[in-house]
Write a protein that holds these residues in place. Sequence first.
Motif, short mmCIF file in Angstrom:
data_model
loop_
_atom_site.label_atom_id
_atom_site.label_comp_id
_atom_site.label_asym_id
_atom_site.label_seq_id
_atom_site.Cartn_x
_atom_site.Cartn_y
_atom_site.Cartn_z
N MET A 278 -62.94 -32.38 33.11
CA MET A 278 -62.82 -31.47 31.97
C MET A 278 -62.10 -32.18 30.82
N PRO A 279 -62.86 -32.89 29.94
CA PRO A 279 -62.25 -33.76 28.94
C PRO A 279 -61.43 -33.03 27.89
N ASN A 280 -61.68 -31.73 27.66
CA ASN A 280 -60.96 -31.00 26.61
C ASN A 280 -59.64 -30.41 27.09
N ILE A 281 -59.33 -30.59 28.37
CA ILE A 281 -58.09 -30.06 28.92
C ILE A 281 -56.98 -31.08 28.76
N ARG A 282 -55.94 -30.69 28.03
CA ARG A 282 -54.81 -31.60 27.83
C ARG A 282 -54.03 -31.75 29.13
N HIS A 283 -53.66 -32.99 29.46
CA HIS A 283 -52.90 -33.26 30.68
C HIS A 283 -51.52 -33.78 30.29
N THR A 284 -50.49 -32.99 30.59
CA THR A 284 -49.11 -33.41 30.37
C THR A 284 -48.46 -33.55 31.74
N PRO A 285 -48.33 -34.78 32.24
CA PRO A 285 -47.87 -34.96 33.63
C PRO A 285 -46.57 -34.21 33.95
N THR A 286 -45.58 -34.30 33.08
CA THR A 286 -44.30 -33.63 33.31
C THR A 286 -44.29 -32.28 32.61
N ALA A 287 -44.09 -31.22 33.38
CA ALA A 287 -43.99 -29.89 32.77
C ALA A 287 -42.69 -29.81 31.97
N PRO A 288 -42.76 -29.50 30.68
CA PRO A 288 -41.54 -29.52 29.87
C PRO A 288 -40.58 -28.39 30.22
N THR A 289 -39.32 -28.66 30.00
CA THR A 289 -38.28 -27.64 30.03
C THR A 289 -37.77 -27.50 28.61
N ARG A 290 -37.99 -26.34 28.02
CA ARG A 290 -37.59 -26.16 26.62
C ARG A 290 -37.67 -24.68 26.24
N ALA A 291 -37.10 -24.38 25.09
CA ALA A 291 -37.24 -23.05 24.48
C ALA A 291 -37.93 -23.23 23.14
N GLN A 292 -38.84 -22.31 22.82
CA GLN A 292 -39.49 -22.37 21.52
C GLN A 292 -39.85 -20.96 21.08
N ARG A 293 -39.99 -20.79 19.78
CA ARG A 293 -40.33 -19.48 19.23
C ARG A 293 -41.78 -19.51 18.76
N LEU A 294 -42.53 -18.47 19.15
CA LEU A 294 -43.90 -18.32 18.71
C LEU A 294 -44.03 -16.99 17.97
N THR A 295 -44.90 -16.94 16.98
CA THR A 295 -45.16 -15.70 16.28
C THR A 295 -46.32 -14.97 16.95
N ALA A 296 -46.48 -13.70 16.63
CA ALA A 296 -47.52 -12.89 17.27
C ALA A 296 -48.89 -13.54 17.10
N GLY A 297 -49.61 -13.66 18.20
CA GLY A 297 -50.95 -14.24 18.16
C GLY A 297 -51.00 -15.73 18.37
N ASP A 298 -49.85 -16.40 18.33
CA ASP A 298 -49.84 -17.86 18.56
C ASP A 298 -50.33 -18.18 19.96
N ARG A 299 -50.96 -19.32 20.08
CA ARG A 299 -51.48 -19.76 21.38
C ARG A 299 -51.04 -21.18 21.68
N ILE A 300 -50.93 -21.47 22.96
CA ILE A 300 -50.82 -22.85 23.44
C ILE A 300 -52.09 -23.10 24.23
#
Length: 248
Positions: A1-23
Amino acid sequence: MPNIRHTPTAPTRAQRLTAGDRIDAHRHDDHQIVYAGSGVVAVTTDAGTWFAPGTRAIWVPAGAVHAHRAHGRLDLHLVGLPTGDNPLGLDHPAVLAVSPLLRELILACTRDPGDDSPERHRLRAVLCDQLRLSPQQPLRLPTPADPRLAAVCALVHADPADARTLAALGAATGVGERTLSRLFRSEFGMTFPQWRTQSRLYHALRMLADGLPVTTVAHRCGWSSASAFIDVFRRSFGYTPGAHNRRG
């Protein structure tokens, strides 16, 4: 699945998203805990959508391709755990109850994610102990595989207030009630009324996160009265919709 981003280490962090934002869809080689300090977070995989307000967290196992979506202003807290740390013994996503202690542990871990001190390792060990004690919650909307089931689910999602019976929905999509009842049990492991309640709760959380009044949410999600909605909401989340809005 070439369009799937692979981040080996799952991050530990806090972040703010606005309504409707996506990852967008991605995967990690580690496990991850997803927690909404405010707002509502939804985690979607090919198998379905798991959703959580601030009294719940979502467990995402290593390797699972998943995406995030924010409902309301979302204070997102992510905690990555090595593959060897699986206190739940789960290989699929799950929604977990979050005790006050577990909440503070998650917030502490994301407050200074670069800290690698012995004290931080002990803190994470306690977090794993608390995860092990956290009961799972049935806050999931499975993705239907059968197109007949998908057609009925789409009707309900399009209008959560739709009060038609399963027989009437089946008639609208050309499928018999008995067939649909069997599909709900075989694919989702729940009855149609149980699934519809989950769907309505999901839409209710989204509307509450957008700031709609409780009475409006109850009406738009198909409850006969605000008191009926409040009763179901309290039994599902442990507090009232009004308290949910104050938390947000």
